[in-house]
Scaffold this active site. Structure first.
Site, PDB file in Angstrom:
ATOM      1  N   SER A 241       0.828  -1.211   0.000  1.00 51.08           N
ATOM      2  CA  SER A 241       0.000   0.000   0.000  1.00 51.08           C
ATOM      3  C   SER A 241       0.861   1.260   0.000  1.00 51.08           C
ATOM      4  O   SER A 241       0.345   2.365   0.098  1.00 51.08           O
ATOM      5  CB  SER A 241      -0.923   0.003   1.229  1.00 51.08           C
ATOM      6  OG  SER A 241      -0.175  -0.189   2.409  1.00 51.08           O
TER       7      SER A 241
ATOM      8  N   ASN B 282      -2.386  -2.488  13.237  1.00 49.32           N
ATOM      9  CA  ASN B 282      -3.844  -2.308  13.209  1.00 49.32           C
ATOM     10  C   ASN B 282      -4.299  -1.063  13.975  1.00 49.32           C
ATOM     11  O   ASN B 282      -5.138  -0.297  13.492  1.00 49.32           O
ATOM     12  CB  ASN B 282      -4.545  -3.549  13.758  1.00 49.32           C
ATOM     13  CG  ASN B 282      -4.227  -4.791  12.935  1.00 49.32           C
ATOM     14  OD1 ASN B 282      -3.609  -4.671  11.879  1.00 49.32           O
ATOM     15  ND2 ASN B 282      -4.622  -5.960  13.411  1.00 49.32           N
TER      16      ASN B 282
ATOM     17  N   THR C  56     -39.744  27.410  -9.546  1.00 48.75           N
ATOM     18  CA  THR C  56     -39.942  26.010  -9.142  1.00 48.75           C
ATOM     19  C   THR C  56     -40.134  25.262 -10.455  1.00 48.75           C
ATOM     20  O   THR C  56     -40.668  25.833 -11.422  1.00 48.75           O
ATOM     21  CB  THR C  56     -41.177  25.818  -8.237  1.00 48.75           C
ATOM     22  OG1 THR C  56     -42.340  26.177  -8.975  1.00 48.75           O
ATOM     23  CG2 THR C  56     -41.117  26.674  -6.979  1.00 48.75           C
ATOM     24  N   HIS C  57     -39.692  24.032 -10.509  1.00 41.83           N
ATOM     25  CA  HIS C  57     -39.711  23.257 -11.768  1.00 41.83           C
ATOM     26  C   HIS C  57     -38.967  23.995 -12.882  1.00 41.83           C
ATOM     27  O   HIS C  57     -39.270  23.804 -14.051  1.00 41.83           O
ATOM     28  CB  HIS C  57     -41.136  22.952 -12.236  1.00 41.83           C
ATOM     29  CG  HIS C  57     -42.000  22.335 -11.192  1.00 41.83           C
ATOM     30  ND1 HIS C  57     -42.219  20.982 -11.095  1.00 41.83           N
ATOM     31  CD2 HIS C  57     -42.689  22.897 -10.158  1.00 41.83           C
ATOM     32  CE1 HIS C  57     -43.019  20.736 -10.063  1.00 41.83           C
ATOM     33  NE2 HIS C  57     -43.307  21.879  -9.476  1.00 41.83           N
TER      34      HIS C  57
ATOM     35  N   SER D 239     -12.758  27.965 -26.292  1.00 35.20           N
ATOM     36  CA  SER D 239     -12.862  26.763 -27.115  1.00 35.20           C
ATOM     37  C   SER D 239     -11.727  26.774 -28.127  1.00 35.20           C
ATOM     38  O   SER D 239     -11.328  27.828 -28.619  1.00 35.20           O
ATOM     39  CB  SER D 239     -14.211  26.744 -27.830  1.00 35.20           C
ATOM     40  OG  SER D 239     -14.117  25.994 -29.030  1.00 35.20           O
TER      41      SER D 239
ATOM     42  N   LYS E 205     -16.390  31.476 -28.039  1.00 38.12           N
ATOM     43  CA  LYS E 205     -16.885  30.776 -26.856  1.00 38.12           C
ATOM     44  C   LYS E 205     -16.203  31.215 -25.570  1.00 38.12           C
ATOM     45  O   LYS E 205     -14.996  31.438 -25.528  1.00 38.12           O
ATOM     46  CB  LYS E 205     -16.679  29.265 -26.997  1.00 38.12           C
ATOM     47  CG  LYS E 205     -17.596  28.591 -27.999  1.00 38.12           C
ATOM     48  CD  LYS E 205     -19.045  28.471 -27.531  1.00 38.12           C
ATOM     49  CE  LYS E 205     -19.262  27.518 -26.401  1.00 38.12           C
ATOM     50  NZ  LYS E 205     -19.498  26.147 -26.827  1.00 38.12           N
TER      51      LYS E 205
ATOM     52  N   ASN F 175     -16.544  29.427 -21.920  1.00 36.36           N
ATOM     53  CA  ASN F 175     -17.230  28.299 -21.287  1.00 36.36           C
ATOM     54  C   ASN F 175     -17.097  28.325 -19.764  1.00 36.36           C
ATOM     55  O   ASN F 175     -16.035  28.650 -19.241  1.00 36.36           O
ATOM     56  CB  ASN F 175     -16.653  26.976 -21.818  1.00 36.36           C
ATOM     57  CG  ASN F 175     -16.958  26.781 -23.292  1.00 36.36           C
ATOM     58  OD1 ASN F 175     -18.006  27.213 -23.773  1.00 36.36           O
ATOM     59  ND2 ASN F 175     -16.040  26.142 -24.003  1.00 36.36           N
TER      60      ASN F 175
ATOM     61  N   GLU G 197     -18.938  23.657 -14.494  1.00 38.66           N
ATOM     62  CA  GLU G 197     -19.223  22.315 -15.013  1.00 38.66           C
ATOM     63  C   GLU G 197     -18.444  21.235 -14.270  1.00 38.66           C
ATOM     64  O   GLU G 197     -18.959  20.154 -13.992  1.00 38.66           O
ATOM     65  CB  GLU G 197     -18.890  22.256 -16.505  1.00 38.66           C
ATOM     66  CG  GLU G 197     -19.835  23.107 -17.344  1.00 38.66           C
ATOM     67  CD  GLU G 197     -19.346  23.212 -18.779  1.00 38.66           C
ATOM     68  OE1 GLU G 197     -19.808  22.419 -19.611  1.00 38.66           O
ATOM     69  OE2 GLU G 197     -18.485  24.062 -19.062  1.00 38.66           O
TER      70      GLU G 197
ATOM     71  N   TYR H 208      -9.487  -6.284  12.701  1.00 35.75           N
ATOM     72  CA  TYR H 208      -8.848  -5.911  11.432  1.00 35.75           C
ATOM     73  C   TYR H 208      -8.964  -7.020  10.398  1.00 35.75           C
ATOM     74  O   TYR H 208      -8.796  -8.203  10.700  1.00 35.75           O
ATOM     75  CB  TYR H 208      -7.370  -5.575  11.655  1.00 35.75           C
ATOM     76  CG  TYR H 208      -6.708  -5.085  10.379  1.00 35.75           C
ATOM     77  CD1 TYR H 208      -6.847  -3.761   9.960  1.00 35.75           C
ATOM     78  CD2 TYR H 208      -5.997  -5.961   9.563  1.00 35.75           C
ATOM     79  CE1 TYR H 208      -6.277  -3.322   8.774  1.00 35.75           C
ATOM     80  CE2 TYR H 208      -5.425  -5.524   8.375  1.00 35.75           C
ATOM     81  CZ  TYR H 208      -5.574  -4.203   7.987  1.00 35.75           C
ATOM     82  OH  TYR H 208      -5.022  -3.769   6.813  1.00 35.75           O
TER      83      TYR H 208
ATOM     84  N   GLN I 155      -7.596  -2.094   4.179  1.00 35.60           N
ATOM     85  CA  GLN I 155      -6.586  -1.305   3.474  1.00 35.60           C
ATOM     86  C   GLN I 155      -7.214  -0.526   2.310  1.00 35.60           C
ATOM     87  O   GLN I 155      -6.667   0.480   1.861  1.00 35.60           O
ATOM     88  CB  GLN I 155      -5.484  -2.246   2.957  1.00 35.60           C
ATOM     89  CG  GLN I 155      -4.355  -1.555   2.264  1.00 35.60           C
ATOM     90  CD  GLN I 155      -3.149  -2.482   2.108  1.00 35.60           C
ATOM     91  OE1 GLN I 155      -2.531  -2.879   3.094  1.00 35.60           O
ATOM     92  NE2 GLN I 155      -2.823  -2.842   0.890  1.00 35.60           N
TER      93      GLN I 155
ATOM     94  N   LYS J  73      -8.292   3.669   2.085  1.00 39.12           N
ATOM     95  CA  LYS J  73      -7.495   4.890   1.956  1.00 39.12           C
ATOM     96  C   LYS J  73      -7.653   5.630   0.636  1.00 39.12           C
ATOM     97  O   LYS J  73      -7.785   6.855   0.610  1.00 39.12           O
ATOM     98  CB  LYS J  73      -6.023   4.568   2.200  1.00 39.12           C
ATOM     99  CG  LYS J  73      -5.728   4.432   3.668  1.00 39.12           C
ATOM    100  CD  LYS J  73      -4.377   3.828   3.904  1.00 39.12           C
ATOM    101  CE  LYS J  73      -4.417   2.898   5.093  1.00 39.12           C
ATOM    102  NZ  LYS J  73      -5.398   1.810   4.994  1.00 39.12           N
TER     103      LYS J  73
HETATM  104  N1  ARG Z   1      -1.319  -1.338   5.181  1.00 43.08           N
HETATM  105  C1  ARG Z   1      -2.272  -1.781   6.140  1.00 43.08           C
HETATM  106  C2  ARG Z   1      -3.572  -1.002   5.982  1.00 43.08           C
HETATM  107  O1  ARG Z   1      -3.540  -0.008   5.364  1.00 43.08           O
HETATM  108  C3  ARG Z   1      -1.742  -1.564   7.513  1.00 43.08           C
HETATM  109  C4  ARG Z   1      -2.284  -2.512   8.508  1.00 43.08           C
HETATM  110  C5  ARG Z   1      -1.811  -3.883   8.211  1.00 43.08           C
HETATM  111  N2  ARG Z   1      -2.169  -4.789   9.254  1.00 43.08           N
HETATM  112  C6  ARG Z   1      -2.047  -6.109   9.059  1.00 43.08           C
HETATM  113  N3  ARG Z   1      -2.405  -6.855  10.035  1.00 43.08           N
HETATM  114  N4  ARG Z   1      -1.604  -6.616   7.946  1.00 43.08           N
HETATM  115  O2  ARG Z   1      -4.603  -1.394   6.459  1.00 43.08           O
END
Ligand code: ARG
Length: 475
Positions: free
Chosen positions: A22, A109, A154-155, A276, A282, A284, A289, A316, A321, A324
């Site tokens: 990650s 974790n 309205t509408h 444009s 133009k 824009n 948008e 966990y 993961q 993120k």
């Molecule tokens: N890269 C992991 C995550 O974003 C970190 C936690 C990993 N924990 C594990 N028990 N493998 O969730």
């Protein structure tokens, strides 16, 4: 470098490593991970797991690493699995085996949950400040149009005339709710998971409470299994961002309409418009948008996390993961989008003539006739009929309601006496709606003053929270 492997005969295949790493997206958490490591280190020293001398050595290595991460001197490399293993590598480069001591009494974790929380608590302050700026920009813009009558829709059809300041300041009210949601979110999110360990807490660090204040939280989690499983704070943040996205999208749609040549209400400043490549004439409204277009992405990110969480057993799981990228993407996109939207709103000019001329069009004053009759004790259903007849009369004659004369009125219905005439002028109609919440410029101005006072209070809160996070993050 791996943080595990003792019980394995071989290392994972390349494809497994590629799947599970990650580092490409979690490296941005590095400073937050180091700050929570400094707190954890104090806990280990306090519990005499690490003696003072070693702890001092680790502390200065962590502090140096923090500086190096911030300056870009220390960076992740492709062999690092995640932010935690990259930083442990950095620590070991400085301390040798001692660099592995910090792992006692915690787990990735509780670490990752803590890192993301601190990261979000900080970044939410910036989002909040920008939303406040936008909300305030609408209220300030509105103050310049307290005397301008406009058609209300309205509408998307002419409905009733309104004060244009009300049309503009409505967005301040929607954005104020976003600000309130952020404040609610912060209350629920400020619960520290560090100390939960892998899932069962730790006997090595007996007092995780000591980290509450220094990491910018208000309390400690109450259940270590929930603490490492909880991603509600991310889901809620994504919902807040999705709804902000929806608000920006609706603003974008209105500005796009207002800037069309059919409306010709708004002139978007050159700095916030584009041209444009083929049609030289133009101009824009791309900012508007994109404000409309990005909403799909914000909603998608929320949906993506909710689906990941659905059906996950607590504690966990590696699925977590996947939390993120959605949240980082929504934040990044808001940081990209909000400044030009704020700029567009602060610089837009409206065509007063065009707006006021259309205020009375489309028989927008018909409700005034019905209200007038009701005040004279005619039941509304009947009054509605008579007002409808007046509209039909005007349609046949090819005029608007504000062009009716006293003679026209009695012809339509003898109960339509000349006292009705002032209400059939846009200004009179608007001024007569002087109740709280109604559209008279006096009522609108009062509400704008009130909301601007509330904005001042929110600005104070934001400042307080920013100062707090600066302290936590040594900024
Ligand atoms: N890269 C992991 C995550 O974003 C970190 C936690 C990993 N924990 C594990 N028990 N493998 O969730």
């Amino acid at each position: 470098m791996s943080l595990w492997g003792g019980r394995f005969n071989g290392s994972p295949s390349e494809s497994v490593f590629a799947l599970s790493r990650s580092i490409d997206f979690d490296w941005r958490l590095a400073p937050y991970d180091l700050i929570s490591s400094l707190a954890h280190l104090d806990g280990l020293e306090n519990a005499q797991i690490i003696n003072r001398e070693k702890s001092q050595e680790i502390r200065s290595a962590l502090q140096n690493l923090l500086l190096e991460v911030r300056s870009g001197k220390f960076i992740a490399n492709p062999d690092d699995e995640d932010v935690h293993s990259a930083l442990e590598r950095g620590l070991k480069e400085k301390l040798g085996d001692l660099g592995g001591a910090l792992r006692a009494g915690r787990s990735r974790n509780d670490q990752i949950a803590t890192d993301v929380k601190i990261y979000l608590l900080e970044h939410m302050n910036y989002i909040e400040a920008m939303i406040l700026e936008l909300a305030d920009a609408f209220s300030e813009l509105a103050m310049g149009y307290l005397d301008l009558a406009a058609p209300g829709f309205t509408h998307l059809q002419h409905a009733q005339p309104i004060t244009f300041a009300q049309e503009l300041s409505k967005h301040s009210f929607a954005l104020e709710r976003d600000l309130n949601r952020i404040a609610d979110w912060r209350r629920r999110t400020s619960v520290l998971p560090l100390g939960a360990g892998a899932l069962a807490g730790s006997r090595l660090v007996p007092d995780p409470e000591r980290n509450i204040d220094r990491l910018g939280f208000t309390s400690l989690a109450g259940n270590s299994i929930d603490a490492v499983a909880d991603r509600d704070f991310i889901a809620e943040a994504l919902f807040i961002f999705a709804l902000i996205g929806v608000h920006l999208s609706r603003i974008g749609e209105e500005f796009t309409l207002y800037a069309s040549s059919e409306f010709s209400w708004a002139v978007i400043d050159d700095a916030y418009a584009t041209g444009s490549s083929i049609m030289p004439q133009k101009k824009n409204p791309d900012v508007a948008e994109l404000a409309r277009g990005k909403s799909g992405r914000f909603i998608g990110n929320l949906t993506s996390l909710l689906v990941t969480l659905k059906g996950l057993p607590f504690a966990y799981n590696r699925d977590l993961q996947e939390d993120k990228e959605p949240i980082f993407d929504s934040l990044d996109q808001l940081f990209l989008l909000l400044p030009p939207v704020i700029g567009m709103v602060k610089t837009v000019k409206f065509n007063r003539d065009k707006i006021s001329k259309s205020a009375s069009q489309g028989f927008a004053l018909a409700t005034e006739i019905a209200d007038f009759l009701v005040e004279r004790s005619i039941p509304f259903a009947q009054a509605h009929e008579i007002a409808g007849e007046a509209v039909r009369y005007c349609e046949v004659k090819g005029i608007e309601l504000d062009q009716l004369s006293a003679e026209d009125l009695v012809k339509i219905d003898p109960r339509l006496t000349p006292e009705l005439l002032p209400y059939l002028q846009v200004d009179g109609a608007i001024a007569s709606r002087s109740a709280t919440l109604a559209t008279s410029s006096k009522s609108v101005e009062e509400e704008i003053q009130k909301i601007r006072n509330r904005f001042k209070k929110i600005a104070g809160e934001i400042k307080k929270n920013q100062d707090l996070m600066s302290k936590v993050l040594f900024l």
